[in-house]
Scaffold this active site. Structure first.
Site, PDB file in Angstrom:
ATOM      1  N   LYS A   1     -17.409   9.239   9.006  1.00 37.70           N
ATOM      2  CA  LYS A   1     -17.677   9.190   7.572  1.00 37.70           C
ATOM      3  C   LYS A   1     -18.707  10.259   7.221  1.00 37.70           C
ATOM      4  CE  LYS A   1     -15.971   4.518   6.838  1.00 37.70           C
ATOM      5  NZ  LYS A   1     -15.240   4.407   8.097  1.00 37.70           N
TER       6      LYS A   1
ATOM      7  N   ARG B   1       0.828  -1.211   0.000  1.00 35.28           N
ATOM      8  CA  ARG B   1       0.000   0.000   0.000  1.00 35.28           C
ATOM      9  C   ARG B   1       0.861   1.260   0.000  1.00 35.28           C
ATOM     10  NH1 ARG B   1      -5.670  -1.272   2.902  1.00 35.28           N
ATOM     11  NH2 ARG B   1      -5.907  -3.354   2.048  1.00 35.28           N
TER      12      ARG B   1
ATOM     13  N   LYS C   1     -17.127 -19.578  15.622  1.00 37.26           N
ATOM     14  CA  LYS C   1     -17.530 -18.712  14.507  1.00 37.26           C
ATOM     15  C   LYS C   1     -18.077 -19.555  13.370  1.00 37.26           C
ATOM     16  CE  LYS C   1     -14.363 -17.302  11.691  1.00 37.26           C
ATOM     17  NZ  LYS C   1     -13.214 -16.603  11.066  1.00 37.26           N
TER      18      LYS C   1
END
Length: 526
Positions: free
Chosen positions: A304, A68, A200
């Site tokens: 956001k 990245r 899970k």
């Protein structure tokens, strides 16, 4: 590190007793150590090479093209959605921000933050338990609870922390707990489930039949949490909230809904998709019995659509108090600054009373999707405000992002693994109320040019191969936008369009009306 955490760590260290985790590495007696003191360094075992390990891990990221790179993007409050790079003179247009409504520069929000900053200083001073609990936290949590029509709310430093802390705490404390997680859930939920140590079960994305098959397999008396999202941010799909509520009630589970990419954006008051599904009921102030009322735990962000920072959970008083009392991610974290909490509260209240920003955002999204599709640019179809454009290769996605930035002054970040699966790399476009016609036309022209320059597959080419993740798939039904024409207030105008007026002219007329209304609202708030 807060004092509480330091003391906890100290207790953990000093409480270690006779058990030795690595007996093969136990220390030799002092006498034996002194006898070997003169041995050469070469005779000793080599130590772990930390720097070589770091280099190896980074080399893997470079080789698979998922390393990245961060761009230095400095958003300009007075020129939204513009920003500058390293030099203030080197300006670009930001097309991938999660500040979906431009609230980060809203005059009412900034005024509230400036006043609070002047009166109460920069920081909170500690954790909520130690000097960090104040009127701003109380007021913000009350506002959030009211937004979601819940009894209580709790604010965290981010929604990543809120999701992690809440799922980890519930999953670890409730005996035999099983957490059922959508396969496209955000990393924060995955991490929380992992930290919980609970069993899970991952169900296929938005697949109600698969979820029910897994619920059937769990003993009825076991506690069960169904964790899912309303808007999945990388593909724009919408979770089947009502159907999941039905299954939760049928099998004795509780629901954990992440509304991070929906709060501020959907619903009559901006509470998210769950509110939007009963738009008229909430608009009339009647939340009882609605889909949002049926959700047990709602999580959201202040960072956001609300333009600030922080995250939260909302639910019953006992649920919230349990997390407040047991979750290390809340207990041992310094409280958000007073100015941040004041700004977030103002943003929530502003959007709860004014729909113009989100209506305009939705209209701009429709326009961008339509114009990209008209150029055969492969937009992954979805009913939300996200515009994901399929590339399908990590290196090519990064090149496309670089070309848009360097040659066209457009910042759209490439999205690659692990955020999306390998082979599904994309550019993620997020229109805002500020992305007016000139910006949109420039964006579409730039995408068309970059697609030609790099030879990236277009929708027709994906279709020729049978389609992929919704792009060019034969017989795939069109997903209508979650915001209806009636809710956007454009149904009357669309009737006029059918009577003969051109589609582009009608859309621009609607956008112009919305822009004027938005400008008036911002001016009044100032």
């Amino acid at each position: 590190m807060p004092d509480e955490q330091r003391h906890l760590d100290h207790r953990l260290l000093t409480s270690t007793t006779a058990s030795i985790p690595f007996p093969h590495a136990a220390q030799k007696p002092a006498a034996a150590r002194s006898a070997n003191f003169g041995q050469s360094q070469s005779a000793k075992a080599a130590h772990f090479d930390y720097e070589a390990y770091y280099e190896s891990e980074l080399d893997k990221k470079h080789k698979d093209k998922s390393y990245r790179y961060f761009n230095n993007i400095n958003r300009l409050a007075k020129e939204f959605p513009r920003a500058h790079k390293e030099s203030p003179e080197d300006k670009v247009t930001v097309w991938c921000s999660n500040d979906y409504l431009g609230m980060g520069r809203n005059s009412a929000v900034l005024k509230s933050m400036h006043e609070t900053l002047d009166n109460y200083g920069a920081g909170a001073g500690g954790t909520r338990n130690i000097s960090g609990h104040n009127q701003h936290a109380v007021a913000l949590e009350n506002t959030i609870a009211q937004l979601h029509s819940k009894e209580a709310a709790l604010v965290f430093s981010s929604c990543y922390v809120a999701n992690d802390a809440t799922l980890a705490t519930l999953g670890s404390k409730m005996p035999n707990c099983v957490i059922l997680s959508d396969s496209l859930n955000h990393a924060s939920m995955i991490q929380g489930i992992r930290h919980s140590g609970a069993k899970k079960m991952v169900f296929k994305h938005n697949d109600i039949a698969d979820l029910e098959a897994k619920l059937v397999s769990i003993p009825a008396e076991y506690p069960k949490i169904i964790a899912f999202e309303s808007v999945y941010s990388m593909c724009g799909s919408i979770g089947p909230i009502e159907q999941i509520c039905d299954l939760a009630e049928k099998y004795g589970a509780i629901t954990f809904l992440d509304e991070v990419h929906a709060v501020g954006m959907y619903g009559s008051h901006g509470a998210g998709v769950a509110e939007h599904l009963d738009y008229e009921a909430h608009k009339a102030g009647k939340p009882q019995g609605t889909i949002m009322d049926r959700i047990d735990i709602i999580t959201g962000t202040l960072g956001k659509a609300y333009g600030c920072v922080g995250g939260y959970i909302a639910g019953s008083t006992k649920l919230v108090d349990t997390i407040r009392s047991l979750a290390p991610g809340f207990i041992f974290t310094t409280s958000l600054p007073p100015a941040t909490m004041a700004g977030a509260k103002t943003a929530i209240e502003y959007q709860a009373n004014y729909q113009g920003d989100r209506r305009l955002q939705q209209l701009h999204t429709r326009a961008v999707k339509d114009e990209l599709n008209a150029r055969d640019i492969p937009v992954i179809p979805n009913p939300s405000h996200i515009v994901p454009v399929l590339v399908g290769n990590a290196e090519t996605a990064r090149k496309a992002s670089d070309l848009l930035l360097e040659d066209w002054g457009i910042y759209v970040q490439a999205i690659n693994y692990p955020t999306v699966p390998v082979g599904q790399e994309r550019l993620r476009v997020t229109p805002t109320p500020g992305h007016v016609r000139e910006y949109r036309e420039h964006l579409v022209e730039a995408f068309d040019a970059v697609w030609k320059q790099l030879g990236i597959k277009r929708t027709s080419e994906w279709a020729a191969e049978g389609g992929f993740i919704g792009v060019g798939e034969p017989g795939k039904a069109e997903e209508l936008p979650l915001w209806t024409d009636e809710q956007l207030g454009v149904d009357t105008v669309l009737k006029e369009m059918k009577a003969g007026q051109g589609a582009v002219g009608v859309l621009e007329a609607v956008l112009e009306n919305e822009r004027k209304a938005t400008a008036q609202a911002v001016s009044a708030a100032a």
